[in-house]
Scaffold this motif. Sequence first.
Motif, PDB file in Angstrom:
ATOM      1  N   ILE A  83     -23.236 -47.498  -5.137  1.00 59.78           N
ATOM      2  CA  ILE A  83     -23.441 -48.877  -4.714  1.00 59.78           C
ATOM      3  C   ILE A  83     -23.068 -49.086  -3.252  1.00 59.78           C
ATOM      4  O   ILE A  83     -21.936 -48.853  -2.839  1.00 59.78           O
ATOM      5  CB  ILE A  83     -22.611 -49.834  -5.598  1.00 59.78           C
ATOM      6  CG1 ILE A  83     -22.952 -49.621  -7.072  1.00 59.78           C
ATOM      7  CG2 ILE A  83     -22.870 -51.287  -5.191  1.00 59.78           C
ATOM      8  CD1 ILE A  83     -21.883 -50.135  -8.022  1.00 59.78           C
ATOM      9  N   GLU A  84     -24.031 -49.563  -2.498  1.00 60.52           N
ATOM     10  CA  GLU A  84     -23.824 -50.078  -1.150  1.00 60.52           C
ATOM     11  C   GLU A  84     -24.536 -51.425  -1.075  1.00 60.52           C
ATOM     12  O   GLU A  84     -25.606 -51.601  -1.639  1.00 60.52           O
ATOM     13  CB  GLU A  84     -24.374 -49.114  -0.107  1.00 60.52           C
ATOM     14  CG  GLU A  84     -23.683 -47.764  -0.114  1.00 60.52           C
ATOM     15  CD  GLU A  84     -24.270 -46.788   0.882  1.00 60.52           C
ATOM     16  OE1 GLU A  84     -23.897 -46.849   2.072  1.00 60.52           O
ATOM     17  OE2 GLU A  84     -25.101 -45.966   0.470  1.00 60.52           O
TER      18      GLU A  84
ATOM     19  N   MET B  94     -21.063 -44.881 -15.003  1.00 55.56           N
ATOM     20  CA  MET B  94     -20.055 -44.822 -13.944  1.00 55.56           C
ATOM     21  C   MET B  94     -20.566 -45.572 -12.728  1.00 55.56           C
ATOM     22  O   MET B  94     -21.764 -45.631 -12.496  1.00 55.56           O
ATOM     23  CB  MET B  94     -19.749 -43.368 -13.564  1.00 55.56           C
ATOM     24  CG  MET B  94     -18.971 -42.599 -14.606  1.00 55.56           C
ATOM     25  SD  MET B  94     -19.042 -40.813 -14.333  1.00 55.56           S
ATOM     26  CE  MET B  94     -20.388 -40.369 -15.436  1.00 55.56           C
ATOM     27  N   ARG B  95     -19.602 -46.102 -11.945  1.00 50.14           N
ATOM     28  CA  ARG B  95     -19.943 -46.888 -10.765  1.00 50.14           C
ATOM     29  C   ARG B  95     -19.028 -46.480  -9.606  1.00 50.14           C
ATOM     30  O   ARG B  95     -17.800 -46.539  -9.736  1.00 50.14           O
ATOM     31  CB  ARG B  95     -19.745 -48.390 -11.049  1.00 50.14           C
ATOM     32  CG  ARG B  95     -20.708 -48.938 -12.062  1.00 50.14           C
ATOM     33  CD  ARG B  95     -20.231 -50.232 -12.693  1.00 50.14           C
ATOM     34  NE  ARG B  95     -19.026 -50.052 -13.498  1.00 50.14           N
ATOM     35  CZ  ARG B  95     -19.016 -49.480 -14.698  1.00 50.14           C
ATOM     36  NH1 ARG B  95     -20.132 -49.018 -15.236  1.00 50.14           N
ATOM     37  NH2 ARG B  95     -17.886 -49.339 -15.380  1.00 50.14           N
ATOM     38  N   PHE B  96     -19.642 -46.112  -8.489  1.00 55.42           N
ATOM     39  CA  PHE B  96     -18.898 -45.742  -7.285  1.00 55.42           C
ATOM     40  C   PHE B  96     -19.472 -46.544  -6.118  1.00 55.42           C
ATOM     41  O   PHE B  96     -20.694 -46.650  -5.978  1.00 55.42           O
ATOM     42  CB  PHE B  96     -18.996 -44.241  -7.026  1.00 55.42           C
ATOM     43  CG  PHE B  96     -18.480 -43.421  -8.180  1.00 55.42           C
ATOM     44  CD1 PHE B  96     -17.121 -43.184  -8.332  1.00 55.42           C
ATOM     45  CD2 PHE B  96     -19.353 -42.919  -9.127  1.00 55.42           C
ATOM     46  CE1 PHE B  96     -16.644 -42.450  -9.409  1.00 55.42           C
ATOM     47  CE2 PHE B  96     -18.890 -42.187 -10.216  1.00 55.42           C
ATOM     48  CZ  PHE B  96     -17.530 -41.948 -10.357  1.00 55.42           C
ATOM     49  N   ALA B  97     -18.601 -47.107  -5.283  1.00 58.64           N
ATOM     50  CA  ALA B  97     -19.058 -48.066  -4.277  1.00 58.64           C
ATOM     51  C   ALA B  97     -18.517 -47.746  -2.900  1.00 58.64           C
ATOM     52  O   ALA B  97     -17.412 -47.210  -2.746  1.00 58.64           O
ATOM     53  CB  ALA B  97     -18.636 -49.480  -4.683  1.00 58.64           C
TER      54      ALA B  97
ATOM     55  N   ARG C 113     -23.150 -37.023  -5.413  1.00 59.36           N
ATOM     56  CA  ARG C 113     -24.031 -35.863  -5.627  1.00 59.36           C
ATOM     57  C   ARG C 113     -23.269 -34.712  -6.290  1.00 59.36           C
ATOM     58  O   ARG C 113     -23.757 -34.083  -7.225  1.00 59.36           O
ATOM     59  CB  ARG C 113     -24.653 -35.441  -4.304  1.00 59.36           C
ATOM     60  CG  ARG C 113     -25.524 -34.199  -4.406  1.00 59.36           C
ATOM     61  CD  ARG C 113     -26.340 -33.936  -3.152  1.00 59.36           C
ATOM     62  NE  ARG C 113     -27.647 -34.581  -3.239  1.00 59.36           N
ATOM     63  CZ  ARG C 113     -27.952 -35.742  -2.681  1.00 59.36           C
ATOM     64  NH1 ARG C 113     -27.052 -36.400  -2.000  1.00 59.36           N
ATOM     65  NH2 ARG C 113     -29.154 -36.251  -2.811  1.00 59.36           N
ATOM     66  N   GLU C 114     -22.074 -34.420  -5.800  1.00 58.52           N
ATOM     67  CA  GLU C 114     -21.297 -33.320  -6.373  1.00 58.52           C
ATOM     68  C   GLU C 114     -20.937 -33.620  -7.828  1.00 58.52           C
ATOM     69  O   GLU C 114     -21.028 -32.729  -8.697  1.00 58.52           O
ATOM     70  CB  GLU C 114     -20.033 -33.101  -5.544  1.00 58.52           C
ATOM     71  CG  GLU C 114     -19.262 -31.835  -5.900  1.00 58.52           C
ATOM     72  CD  GLU C 114     -18.352 -31.982  -7.112  1.00 58.52           C
ATOM     73  OE1 GLU C 114     -18.134 -30.968  -7.823  1.00 58.52           O
ATOM     74  OE2 GLU C 114     -17.875 -33.113  -7.363  1.00 58.52           O
TER      75      GLU C 114
ATOM     76  N   LEU D 258     -19.357 -41.266   0.280  1.00 56.28           N
ATOM     77  CA  LEU D 258     -19.893 -41.699  -1.019  1.00 56.28           C
ATOM     78  C   LEU D 258     -21.019 -40.799  -1.510  1.00 56.28           C
ATOM     79  O   LEU D 258     -21.022 -40.353  -2.664  1.00 56.28           O
ATOM     80  CB  LEU D 258     -20.380 -43.146  -0.912  1.00 56.28           C
ATOM     81  CG  LEU D 258     -20.977 -43.755  -2.179  1.00 56.28           C
ATOM     82  CD1 LEU D 258     -19.942 -43.832  -3.296  1.00 56.28           C
ATOM     83  CD2 LEU D 258     -21.534 -45.159  -1.873  1.00 56.28           C
ATOM     84  N   ASP D 259     -21.985 -40.532  -0.656  1.00 56.89           N
ATOM     85  CA  ASP D 259     -23.152 -39.775  -1.087  1.00 56.89           C
ATOM     86  C   ASP D 259     -22.766 -38.376  -1.554  1.00 56.89           C
ATOM     87  O   ASP D 259     -23.198 -37.911  -2.616  1.00 56.89           O
ATOM     88  CB  ASP D 259     -24.171 -39.697   0.049  1.00 56.89           C
ATOM     89  CG  ASP D 259     -25.518 -39.178  -0.419  1.00 56.89           C
ATOM     90  OD1 ASP D 259     -26.255 -39.937  -1.073  1.00 56.89           O
ATOM     91  OD2 ASP D 259     -25.842 -38.001  -0.144  1.00 56.89           O
TER      92      ASP D 259
END
Length: 274
Positions: free
Chosen positions: A106-107, A123-126, A196-197, A191-192
């Motif tokens: 999320i951006e 899952m959510r990562f921002a 991805r990892e 973030l990216d």
Amino acid sequence: MTPHYDTLTVQQEGAVLFAGINSPPMNLLGPELVRDLVSLIQRAEVDGSIQVLVFKSEDPDYFIPHVDVTRIASYRAEAAKLVGEPSIALLFRHLSASRLVTIAQIEGRVRGAGSEFVLACDMRFAARESAIFGQFEPAFGQVPGGGATQHLVRLMGRGRALEVMLSARDYDAELAERYGWINRALPADELDEFVRELAHRIAGLPASGQTAVKDRVNAIALAPADDFRRDSDLFGESVRTPEAQARIQAALSSGFQTREAELDLPELLGHLPV
């Protein structure tokens, strides 16, 4: 051959499928985006080579800001093509229950049904610098209709869920992380690579384990379909009330659903001329 979508850019890397949301002018959740999401989910679920689905945005300011309030019947009809009922809530719950592992990267702004979409992901990562969250439906006299009530109460607890929804305010990524809205807030330049990892690590583990774990977690944490259906029905009823329609029209007249005005949506909603 990779399918073409009008509102999504897709790229497969091994068992991971990346989907970038690109629906100008501001990634509103309208019938075209719902249609493409339905098609993407259907294709990915039957493709045994895909285990993880990552959603991100091609617009740095907006992930999904909310639904297009002028096209509610149309986007609901698109959702029905997957779940058999005109309900975004049931579409999102289908995603939560899917065999696919889903990650939201999320951006930008993610509010209303956009927030409900990322809540439906596993899952959510921002991005710490740019991600902004909001659940503003009560500003129009409405109950969130896409599952926010079900998810936020379980993630945050009663008090914080009430604060988030009743305030109709924006919350930055750091506070969203503290409240449990997201897994982590990360620097934008990390973030990216992090997502991805993680996606490739998950995809490299046995699919049978992923399915078993999701089934057990969902048995504990995912509300029954009837609870999502009830919220969807309440939203459909409340959006048609004179009060809601008056406030929606006032908001549209003040710039609601335009890029510039929604950069500070709480300010707009707090000064509606009704």
